[in-house]
Design an enzyme around this catalytic site. Structure first.
Site, PDB file in Angstrom:
ATOM      1  CG  ASP A 169      -1.829  -1.245   1.250  1.00 14.39           C
ATOM      2  OD1 ASP A 169      -1.285  -2.346   1.416  1.00 14.39           O
ATOM      3  OD2 ASP A 169      -3.053  -1.115   1.096  1.00 14.39           O
ATOM      4  CG  ASP A 197      -4.147  -1.249  -2.531  1.00 13.67           C
ATOM      5  OD1 ASP A 197      -4.671  -1.787  -3.529  1.00 13.67           O
ATOM      6  OD2 ASP A 197      -4.777  -0.985  -1.495  1.00 13.67           O
ATOM      7  CE1 TYR A 200      -2.128   2.704  -2.199  1.00 10.73           C
ATOM      8  CE2 TYR A 200      -4.309   3.420  -1.560  1.00 10.73           C
ATOM      9  CZ  TYR A 200      -3.241   2.573  -1.398  1.00 10.73           C
ATOM     10  OH  TYR A 200      -3.285   1.587  -0.453  1.00 10.73           O
ATOM     11  CG  ASN A 234      -8.471  -2.046  -2.658  1.00  5.80           C
ATOM     12  OD1 ASN A 234      -7.461  -2.477  -2.107  1.00  5.80           O
ATOM     13  ND2 ASN A 234      -9.050  -0.911  -2.297  1.00  5.80           N
ATOM     14  CG  HIS A 319      -4.550  -5.957  -1.249  1.00  5.81           C
ATOM     15  ND1 HIS A 319      -3.428  -5.185  -1.002  1.00  5.81           N
ATOM     16  CD2 HIS A 319      -5.603  -5.120  -1.115  1.00  5.81           C
ATOM     17  CE1 HIS A 319      -3.788  -3.940  -0.745  1.00  5.81           C
ATOM     18  NE2 HIS A 319      -5.099  -3.872  -0.807  1.00  5.81           N
ATOM     19  CG  HIS A 329     -10.234  -2.450   4.477  1.00  9.28           C
ATOM     20  ND1 HIS A 329     -11.019  -1.925   3.470  1.00  9.28           N
ATOM     21  CD2 HIS A 329      -9.117  -1.681   4.513  1.00  9.28           C
ATOM     22  CE1 HIS A 329     -10.394  -0.905   2.912  1.00  9.28           C
ATOM     23  NE2 HIS A 329      -9.258  -0.720   3.526  1.00  9.28           N
ATOM     24  CG  HIS A 356      -7.358  -4.044   1.963  1.00  7.27           C
ATOM     25  ND1 HIS A 356      -7.544  -3.097   0.976  1.00  7.27           N
ATOM     26  CD2 HIS A 356      -8.599  -4.520   2.261  1.00  7.27           C
ATOM     27  CE1 HIS A 356      -8.840  -3.001   0.708  1.00  7.27           C
ATOM     28  NE2 HIS A 356      -9.508  -3.838   1.473  1.00  7.27           N
ATOM     29  CB  VAL A 357      -5.595  -2.959   7.425  1.00  6.12           C
ATOM     30  CG1 VAL A 357      -5.721  -2.126   8.689  1.00  6.12           C
ATOM     31  CG2 VAL A 357      -6.864  -3.764   7.179  1.00  6.12           C
ATOM     32  CG  HIS A 358      -3.876   2.171   4.594  1.00  6.63           C
ATOM     33  ND1 HIS A 358      -4.697   3.091   4.021  1.00  6.63           N
ATOM     34  CD2 HIS A 358      -3.699   1.187   3.654  1.00  6.63           C
ATOM     35  CE1 HIS A 358      -5.024   2.696   2.798  1.00  6.63           C
ATOM     36  NE2 HIS A 358      -4.427   1.547   2.570  1.00  6.63           N
TER      37      HIS A 358
END
Ligand code: FE2
Length: 469
Positions: A169, A197, A200, A234, A319, A329, A356-358
């Site tokens: 990410d 990711d 962006y 995503n 991801h 999420h 996915h989770v930042h």
């Protein structure tokens, strides 16, 4: 009577004290970090930032990146973009600087996305390379020649040391730049396992694909010299029917090639490679994974192929995390977990990396595979055959940190912290690998969370106590 009431009151009071003590001392999970950070806004670096600079020279190759080009690391796929005209898709390469011994022919492609037209995107695979060898390569024949180098991995084998970086990410903010610089300061890291990711670009109006180009130029300083192993997230979907863009993953598919056919996959979104002593399986959270789907059938056939006597370390990249105690999420990875977790336990996967989770999170070895609708066994339990689940979606993208956690920390969660950073998975031999997570605020020698992994095939004893968090 009075004495009986008094003793009953005393009993009630004692019971209350016990309840209070039990509640106060309840240990639900591992460590929720108390690290205090400045939480500034994460903003994309402006288009005229030095990290996005277009290389000088006539039709100069830009956005150069490499990834593994085959099953076992004797091929490298080189990709780059030219903007003025196609130019040559040939890569010159050899083992001596400034001396061309070989060349390989590639191809180029381009795509349109709404009102954007990409440059000429070249992909060229160099094959039959020698193991553990430094190669120099050059691109841009007939225009501006740019030279880079990479080192091939050692021959696949059970005790081959190898050091992977973990990034997810990333995006292209000032924090992304800190994460990448921090990663680059590690002299040992040899390849990146990238958990999805990338740019962006889709956070910009009409998915401004110029931000795919800037991202390519931003990360070139690392990925032109060491392979990044890609998993799709995503933000690679770029599905935008409102502007007539109905083909999912269009920019990502054109720009980032992976060797999926070499592992019998029918899609670039799920595949596997062997590298040194590791077997890496990449899964796709955003492709069908239900029973009888191509991804399901591929994984079903893939896991029995893994030979732990050849590649002891079995690593999965996906991801969307299957275990996540942040309020972001929530449950998104749940249906995929239900489908695939029993296999990962059966085949004793060592570790699953997600993004996915930042934020950052590491689980204990746990599984949740006993539930059968009626038996109520739907809580994760300690399981020494299960992988450790690590969320490393903390690269620093424009969406900012996920700093809201479920409370109390669930029992399966060993360590969690909402800071940007990256991790290193340092394989020593067939039994031991040292893992460390590095938050951006620290010097490169500091590990904010670490653990010795004991291999699940060769040394399957409890390694939870080796964590230094
Ligand atoms: Fe994501």
């Amino acid at each position: 009577m009075g004495r009986r009431w008094a003793s009953r009151r005393l009993g009630l009071a004692l019971a209350l004290v016990v309840v209070v003590v039990v509640l106060a001392g309840r240990c639900d999970g591992g460590v929720t970090s108390s690290f205090v950070r400045k939480t500034g806004k994460t903003v994309d670096m402006p288009l005229d930032s030095d990290v996005f600079r277009v290389p000088s020279g006539d039709n100069a190759p830009q956005q150069v990146h490499i990834t593994q080009g085959d099953r076992d690391g004797t091929a490298v796929t080189v990709s780059w973009v030219t903007c003025d005209e196609p130019g040559s898709s040939t890569v010159l390469y050899g083992t001596t600087k400034n001396k061309i011994e070989f060349f390989a022919e590639g191809k180029y492609t381009r795509y349109k996305f709404y009102n954007y037209t990409s440059g000429y995107i070249h992909h060229c695979t160099l094959r039959n390379l020698k193991h553990d060898t430094k190669y120099y390569y050059a691109l841009g024949i007939g225009h501006t020649l740019r030279q880079f180098w990479f080192r091939t991995p050692p021959k696949v084998g059970p005790d081959v040391p190898y050091t992977f970086g973990l990034i997810g990410d990333l995006g292209q903010t000032f924090d992304s730049n800190r994460t990448l610089s921090h990663y680059e300061s590690n002299p040992k890291a040899q390849a990146v396992l990238y958990v999805g990711d990338l740019s962006y670009a889709d956070n910009h109006p009409i998915h401004d694909n110029v931000r795919w180009d800037t991202w390519g130029r931003f990360v070139e300083r690392s990925v032109a010299y060491q392979p990044w192993i890609w998993a799709a997230g995503n933000h690679e979907i770029d599905f935008a029917p409102e502007i007539g863009e109905n083909e999912p993953f269009k920019p990502y598919r054109h720009r980032y090639h992976v060797p999926y056919k070499a592992s019998g996959s029918t899609s670039p979104f799920w595949y596997s490679i062997k590298r040194a002593s590791a077997y890496i399986i990449v899964l796709s959270s955003y492709s069908a994974y239900g029973k009888y789907t191509p991804q399901y059938k591929w994984l079903e056939q893939e896991l029995p192929k893994v030979n732990r006597r050849e590649t002891p370390w079995l690593i999965v990249l996906v991801h969307s995390p299957w275990y996540n105690s942040y309020n972001y999420h929530y449950m998104e990875g749940e249906t995929m977990r239900v489908m695939f977790e029993p296999w990962l336990v059966q085949y004793k996967v060592d570790v699953v990396f997600s993004g996915h989770v930042h934020a950052y999170e590491r689980s204990y070895r746990i599984s949740n595979v006993a539930y059968n609708i009626v038996n109520r066994k739907c809580t994760p339990v300690p399981d020494q055959s299960a992988p450790v689940y690590i969320t490393i979606g903390d690269g620093g993208n424009v969406e900012g940190l996920a700093n809201n956690m479920t409370e109390p920390q669930p029992s399966y969660s060993a360590y969690r912290e909402a800071s940007f950073g990256h991790a290193i998975f340092d394989i020593k031999n067939r039994t031991h690998a040292h893992y460390a997570w590095h938050r951006n605020q620290d010097g490169n020698a500091v590990a904010a969370d670490s653990m010795w992994f004991y291999n699940r095939y060769w040394h399957p004893i409890d390694d939870s106590a080796t964590s230094a968090a």
